[in-house]
Design a protein around this motif. Sequence first.
Motif, PDB file in Angstrom:
ATOM      1  N   ASP A  14      -8.335  -3.655  -7.019  1.00 52.09           N
ATOM      2  CA  ASP A  14      -7.931  -3.649  -5.634  1.00 52.09           C
ATOM      3  C   ASP A  14      -8.509  -5.034  -4.907  1.00 52.09           C
ATOM      4  OD1 ASP A  14      -7.226  -0.931  -5.483  1.00 52.09           O
ATOM      5  OD2 ASP A  14      -8.897  -0.132  -4.809  1.00 52.09           O
ATOM      6  N   VAL A  15      -9.512  -5.456  -5.419  1.00 53.96           N
ATOM      7  CA  VAL A  15     -10.034  -6.813  -4.962  1.00 53.96           C
ATOM      8  C   VAL A  15      -9.162  -7.940  -5.618  1.00 53.96           C
ATOM      9  CG1 VAL A  15     -12.196  -8.196  -5.005  1.00 53.96           C
ATOM     10  CG2 VAL A  15     -12.386  -5.776  -4.397  1.00 53.96           C
ATOM     11  N   VAL A  16      -9.172  -7.803  -6.796  1.00 57.42           N
ATOM     12  CA  VAL A  16      -8.438  -8.785  -7.405  1.00 57.42           C
ATOM     13  C   VAL A  16      -7.064  -8.942  -7.054  1.00 57.42           C
ATOM     14  CG1 VAL A  16      -7.292  -9.669  -9.758  1.00 57.42           C
ATOM     15  CG2 VAL A  16      -9.690  -8.647  -9.549  1.00 57.42           C
ATOM     16  N   GLY A  17      -6.335  -7.761  -6.854  1.00 55.72           N
ATOM     17  CA  GLY A  17      -5.059  -7.833  -6.081  1.00 55.72           C
ATOM     18  C   GLY A  17      -4.960  -8.558  -4.688  1.00 55.72           C
ATOM     19  N   GLY A  18      -6.025  -8.206  -3.769  1.00 56.81           N
ATOM     20  CA  GLY A  18      -6.352  -8.774  -2.510  1.00 56.81           C
ATOM     21  C   GLY A  18      -6.458 -10.449  -2.663  1.00 56.81           C
ATOM     22  N   PHE A  19      -7.200 -10.686  -3.641  1.00 56.58           N
ATOM     23  CA  PHE A  19      -7.257 -12.235  -3.821  1.00 56.58           C
ATOM     24  C   PHE A  19      -6.137 -13.067  -4.185  1.00 56.58           C
ATOM     25  CE2 PHE A  19     -12.278 -11.751  -5.161  1.00 56.58           C
ATOM     26  CZ  PHE A  19     -12.392 -11.750  -3.955  1.00 56.58           C
ATOM     27  N   ALA A  20      -5.326 -12.227  -4.953  1.00 57.35           N
ATOM     28  CA  ALA A  20      -3.973 -12.764  -5.458  1.00 57.35           C
ATOM     29  C   ALA A  20      -3.009 -13.106  -4.294  1.00 57.35           C
ATOM     30  CB  ALA A  20      -3.394 -11.954  -6.535  1.00 57.35           C
ATOM     31  N   ARG A  56       0.940  -1.204   0.081  1.00 59.70           N
ATOM     32  CA  ARG A  56      -0.011   0.086  -0.029  1.00 59.70           C
ATOM     33  C   ARG A  56       0.852   1.183  -0.136  1.00 59.70           C
ATOM     34  NH1 ARG A  56      -5.545  -0.043   3.648  1.00 59.70           N
ATOM     35  NH2 ARG A  56      -6.651  -1.675   2.394  1.00 59.70           N
ATOM     36  N   GLY A  57       2.029   1.386   0.813  1.00 55.74           N
ATOM     37  CA  GLY A  57       2.847   2.110   1.024  1.00 55.74           C
ATOM     38  C   GLY A  57       3.322   2.782  -0.546  1.00 55.74           C
ATOM     39  N   PHE A  58       3.593   1.669  -1.015  1.00 54.29           N
ATOM     40  CA  PHE A  58       4.578   1.845  -2.473  1.00 54.29           C
ATOM     41  C   PHE A  58       3.520   2.348  -3.484  1.00 54.29           C
ATOM     42  CE2 PHE A  58       5.973  -0.131  -6.543  1.00 54.29           C
ATOM     43  CZ  PHE A  58       7.101   0.262  -6.595  1.00 54.29           C
ATOM     44  N   VAL A  59       2.429   1.800  -3.698  1.00 54.09           N
ATOM     45  CA  VAL A  59       1.572   1.997  -4.759  1.00 54.09           C
ATOM     46  C   VAL A  59       0.970   3.419  -4.415  1.00 54.09           C
ATOM     47  CG1 VAL A  59      -0.677   1.297  -6.093  1.00 54.09           C
ATOM     48  CG2 VAL A  59       0.912  -0.184  -5.322  1.00 54.09           C
ATOM     49  N   GLU A  60       0.558   3.711  -3.225  1.00 60.38           N
ATOM     50  CA  GLU A  60      -0.336   4.982  -2.847  1.00 60.38           C
ATOM     51  C   GLU A  60      -1.379   5.121  -3.641  1.00 60.38           C
ATOM     52  OE1 GLU A  60       2.812   7.775  -2.733  1.00 60.38           O
ATOM     53  OE2 GLU A  60       3.492   7.259  -0.805  1.00 60.38           O
ATOM     54  N   VAL A 100      -3.820  -2.983  -1.606  1.00 67.04           N
ATOM     55  CA  VAL A 100      -4.912  -3.831  -2.089  1.00 67.04           C
ATOM     56  C   VAL A 100      -5.989  -3.961  -1.098  1.00 67.04           C
ATOM     57  CG1 VAL A 100      -3.251  -5.143  -3.745  1.00 67.04           C
ATOM     58  CG2 VAL A 100      -3.711  -5.812  -1.205  1.00 67.04           C
ATOM     59  N   SER A 101      -7.072  -4.535  -1.217  1.00 70.12           N
ATOM     60  CA  SER A 101      -8.138  -4.723  -0.171  1.00 70.12           C
ATOM     61  C   SER A 101      -7.595  -5.608   0.829  1.00 70.12           C
ATOM     62  CB  SER A 101      -9.436  -4.844  -0.771  1.00 70.12           C
ATOM     63  OG  SER A 101     -10.385  -5.235   0.160  1.00 70.12           O
TER      64      SER A 101
END
Length: 235
Positions: free
Chosen positions: A164-170, A90-94, A118-119
């Motif tokens: 965000d959700v897809v990233g969280g799933f991954a 999260r800190g990197f993507v911002e 991500v979520s």
Amino acid sequence: MAGLAESGSDPDVDLLYDINGLAKDAPHWLDRAVSFVGEYGLLLAMVLLVVWCWWSVRRRGAEDAVSSVAALVWAPLAAALAVLVNVPIRGFVERPRPFRTHEGLDVLVSGKTDYSFVSDHATITMAMAVGLFVANRKFGVAGIGLALLEGFCRVYMGVHYPTDVVGGFALGTAVALLLSPVAMLLLTPVVKAVEGSVWGGWLVRGPGRAAVGRGALIPGARKEGAGAEERDLAA
């Protein structure tokens, strides 16, 4: 990377508006219900599903009870570890929350001031679902269904982009699966030691479900001393 998905012309934003647009046409009570379910309800449901699976494994007392319970212990640990991994991401993507960048969204919960990608909710539920799948396929499929519903709710509520959700799933899947062999290697001996203890054996097997070889009687076997008693009667 703070400008990620700031343009409203990409499929990610279009899908966000399509899903969140359902909230505008839905009755107020439904929006409130989805808000509660998406924020707290599905997380609680996932925990209860893990407990239910543990109770089923414990009651059945099968030969693989130790490994199954170890996998169930790994499920919440995987979720916690995945959330920790998400902190630097999260800190990197911002990436700002979608309602900070795009107008016209129906935001169902307030107070979301942190970054979007991500979520955490999607990460936690999917990590627990995958850990649950390792322990029990049937419960795991149900858990994955809950995780997918959680992802939909987060977009519906207007607090996350679909990616965000897809990233969280991954992320949740990667942590739960890739670290599962190491986790099982460490947790299985611990659970086996708990099973053999006087105070913690009930956590692995229910009453009367002791493993064969620990004083448990094999169905159909004669009780010890029965042969001697029969010989005495014959004499």
